[in-house]
Write a protein that holds these residues in place. Structure first.
Motif, PDB file in Angstrom:
ATOM      1  N   MET A  68       0.829  -1.206   0.000  1.00  0.00           N
ATOM      2  CA  MET A  68       0.000   0.000   0.000  1.00  0.00           C
ATOM      3  C   MET A  68       0.861   1.252   0.000  1.00  0.00           C
ATOM      4  O   MET A  68       1.813   1.369   0.786  1.00  0.00           O
ATOM      5  N   ALA A  69       0.545   2.208  -0.869  1.00  0.00           N
ATOM      6  CA  ALA A  69       1.279   3.470  -0.930  1.00  0.00           C
ATOM      7  C   ALA A  69       0.843   4.369   0.219  1.00  0.00           C
ATOM      8  O   ALA A  69      -0.343   4.649   0.382  1.00  0.00           O
ATOM      9  N   LEU A  70       1.799   4.815   1.019  1.00  0.00           N
ATOM     10  CA  LEU A  70       1.539   5.713   2.139  1.00  0.00           C
ATOM     11  C   LEU A  70       2.415   6.955   2.004  1.00  0.00           C
ATOM     12  O   LEU A  70       3.462   6.906   1.344  1.00  0.00           O
ATOM     13  N   PRO A  71       2.012   8.063   2.619  1.00  0.00           N
ATOM     14  CA  PRO A  71       2.854   9.267   2.575  1.00  0.00           C
ATOM     15  C   PRO A  71       4.235   8.971   3.152  1.00  0.00           C
ATOM     16  O   PRO A  71       4.381   8.170   4.077  1.00  0.00           O
ATOM     17  N   ASP A  72       5.255   9.599   2.584  1.00  0.00           N
ATOM     18  CA  ASP A  72       6.619   9.414   3.091  1.00  0.00           C
ATOM     19  C   ASP A  72       6.691   9.834   4.555  1.00  0.00           C
ATOM     20  O   ASP A  72       6.038  10.796   4.992  1.00  0.00           O
ATOM     21  N   SER A  73       7.481   9.093   5.330  1.00  0.00           N
ATOM     22  CA  SER A  73       7.648   9.405   6.746  1.00  0.00           C
ATOM     23  C   SER A  73       9.058   9.040   7.183  1.00  0.00           C
ATOM     24  O   SER A  73       9.507   7.918   6.965  1.00  0.00           O
ATOM     25  N   HIS A  74       9.750   9.995   7.799  1.00  0.00           N
ATOM     26  CA  HIS A  74      11.105   9.727   8.285  1.00  0.00           C
ATOM     27  C   HIS A  74      11.105   9.195   9.714  1.00  0.00           C
ATOM     28  O   HIS A  74      12.119   8.672  10.195  1.00  0.00           O
ATOM     29  N   ASP A  75       9.954   9.330  10.407  1.00  0.00           N
ATOM     30  CA  ASP A  75       9.905   8.910  11.808  1.00  0.00           C
ATOM     31  C   ASP A  75       8.878   7.817  12.068  1.00  0.00           C
ATOM     32  O   ASP A  75       8.538   7.532  13.232  1.00  0.00           O
ATOM     33  N   GLY A  76       8.372   7.165  11.028  1.00  0.00           N
ATOM     34  CA  GLY A  76       7.447   6.065  11.207  1.00  0.00           C
ATOM     35  C   GLY A  76       6.073   6.468  11.695  1.00  0.00           C
ATOM     36  O   GLY A  76       5.396   5.677  12.370  1.00  0.00           O
ATOM     37  N   THR A  77       5.615   7.676  11.340  1.00  0.00           N
ATOM     38  CA  THR A  77       4.298   8.142  11.757  1.00  0.00           C
ATOM     39  C   THR A  77       3.440   8.447  10.532  1.00  0.00           C
ATOM     40  O   THR A  77       3.934   8.529   9.413  1.00  0.00           O
ATOM     41  N   ILE A  78       2.147   8.619  10.792  1.00  0.00           N
ATOM     42  CA  ILE A  78       1.218   9.054   9.754  1.00  0.00           C
ATOM     43  C   ILE A  78       0.160   9.929  10.416  1.00  0.00           C
ATOM     44  O   ILE A  78      -0.330   9.614  11.499  1.00  0.00           O
ATOM     45  N   ALA A  79      -0.143  11.058   9.788  1.00  0.00           N
ATOM     46  CA  ALA A  79      -1.135  11.974  10.346  1.00  0.00           C
ATOM     47  C   ALA A  79      -2.541  11.386  10.189  1.00  0.00           C
ATOM     48  O   ALA A  79      -2.840  10.723   9.195  1.00  0.00           O
ATOM     49  N   LEU A  80      -3.384  11.637  11.163  1.00  0.00           N
ATOM     50  CA  LEU A  80      -4.743  11.114  11.133  1.00  0.00           C
ATOM     51  C   LEU A  80      -5.469  11.537   9.858  1.00  0.00           C
ATOM     52  O   LEU A  80      -6.219  10.754   9.274  1.00  0.00           O
ATOM     53  N   ARG A  81      -5.239  12.768   9.400  1.00  0.00           N
ATOM     54  CA  ARG A  81      -5.926  13.260   8.195  1.00  0.00           C
ATOM     55  C   ARG A  81      -5.593  12.427   6.965  1.00  0.00           C
ATOM     56  O   ARG A  81      -6.411  12.324   6.038  1.00  0.00           O
TER      57      ARG A  81
END
Length: 322
Positions: free
Chosen positions: A179-192
């Motif tokens: 699954m394609a997810l937004p890039d993250s350098h700290d292993g997080t994803i914003a709720l939005r």
């Protein structure tokens, strides 16, 4: 006496079976005798307890109240009989049945196998029953005496039980590896960012789902919920099949994956956190064997905070592990 264990058992069985004839068959008594038991209870309590119709029977308001209390009384009798049957006059070992509930989709559910092994090793004469079900149902089973204790999601005080906060846990997105997810350098994803993701969640009966729904609602986000799944195994298979992603505590997200491991991202902006509590009855004393199982459970909860700690959990009110 018009009220005794036999008449209470007859009444509870009739309510459960929703039929006097079916209840009579289960109890191996004649239906007129069963009807007499119900009549004697109605005479004693001076209330109609069952409504009879062509489709069977159902309890009145007074009958529902008696049903709850009768369940507790009969469960205590069953527990006492089990304890005495498993203990000789000179027995010194701790033995007997113990039932414990562990809420689905919570960090507590990873304790089922360690708890079973520890009890089996330390107290081989204890017969441990582990139930994995909705938190609300588990608390009701504790209230009615059908379960000694439970570890549940609990938002507010509940009548008939004492709640002891055990740990706080943060929730993570668990997505298929492809699954394609937004890039993250700290292993997080914003709720939005979850608004654009197909989600697989527990039903609205589950307290965890309510917490997730509240987070989306507060953020003004409409989630894209594709399916509601209560089975952890079905959920795992659905993620592996790229059907969608889910939201879980990290301890559940890291369960064994026979195939490619999923992507796991901590949800932030805002984070979603909930509390896991121990639920025990406040109206009956705990049996000797239940007390030792509870001690083992507490030790295993403490172990979750030691090296290596489980990600996203902390003592209630503390800072979560990363």
């Amino acid at each position: 006496m018009s009220v005794n264990f036999k008449t209470l058992k007859s009444f509870v069985t009739a309510v459960d079976a929703k039929s006097l004839s079916a209840a009579a068959q289960q109890l191996h008594v004649a239906q007129p005798a069963l009807s007499q038991h119900i009549a004697s209870l109605e005479a004693h309590f001076r209330h109609k307890l069952l409504v009879r119709s062509n489709t069977g029977v159902k309890p009145t308001s007074a009958g529902s109240q008696l049903y709850r209390h009768a369940q507790i009384i009969l469960s205590h009798l069953d527990q006492l009989e089990g304890e005495l049957a498993s203990r000789s006059e000179s027995a010194s070992t701790i033995s007997g049945p113990v039932s414990i509930g562990l809420a689905t989709y919570s960090t507590a559910s990873v304790l089922s196998m360690p708890l079973l092994k520890a009890v089996r090793s330390q107290y081989p004469e204890i017969n441990l029953f582990i139930n994995d079900n909705f938190g609300l149902v588990l608390s009701e089973m504790v209230v009615t005496g059908r379960m000694d204790m439970a570890v549940i999601y609990a938002g507010a005080p509940m009548k008939g039980v004492t709640l002891e906060p055990l740990l706080s846990e943060e929730l993570f997105l668990v997505a298929p590896a492809s699954m394609a997810l937004p890039d993250s350098h700290d292993g997080t994803i914003a709720l939005r960012d979850l608004a654009r993701i197909d989600l697989l969640l527990p039903s609205r009966m589950h307290l965890l789902r309510r917490l997730i729904d509240e987070a989306f609602s507060s953020a003004g986000i409409t989630p894209n919920i594709r399916a509601e799944i209560e089975s952890s195994e079905t959920l795992r298979q659905a993620i592996e099949a790229n059907v969608g992603a889910t939201i879980l505590p990290a301890a559940l997200a890291n369960f064994a994956w026979p195939g490619t491991a999923p992507k796991i991202r901590k949800i932030v902006e805002p984070s979603i956190r909930t509390t896991i509590s121990l639920c025990v009855p406040n109206h009956v004393p705990m049996s000797e064997q239940a007390k030792v199982v509870l001690d083992i459970l507490h030790a295993q909860i403490d172990q979750l905070f030691t090296d290596p700690p489980h990600a996203g959990i902390s003592a209630p009110g503390g800072e979560p592990s990363t």
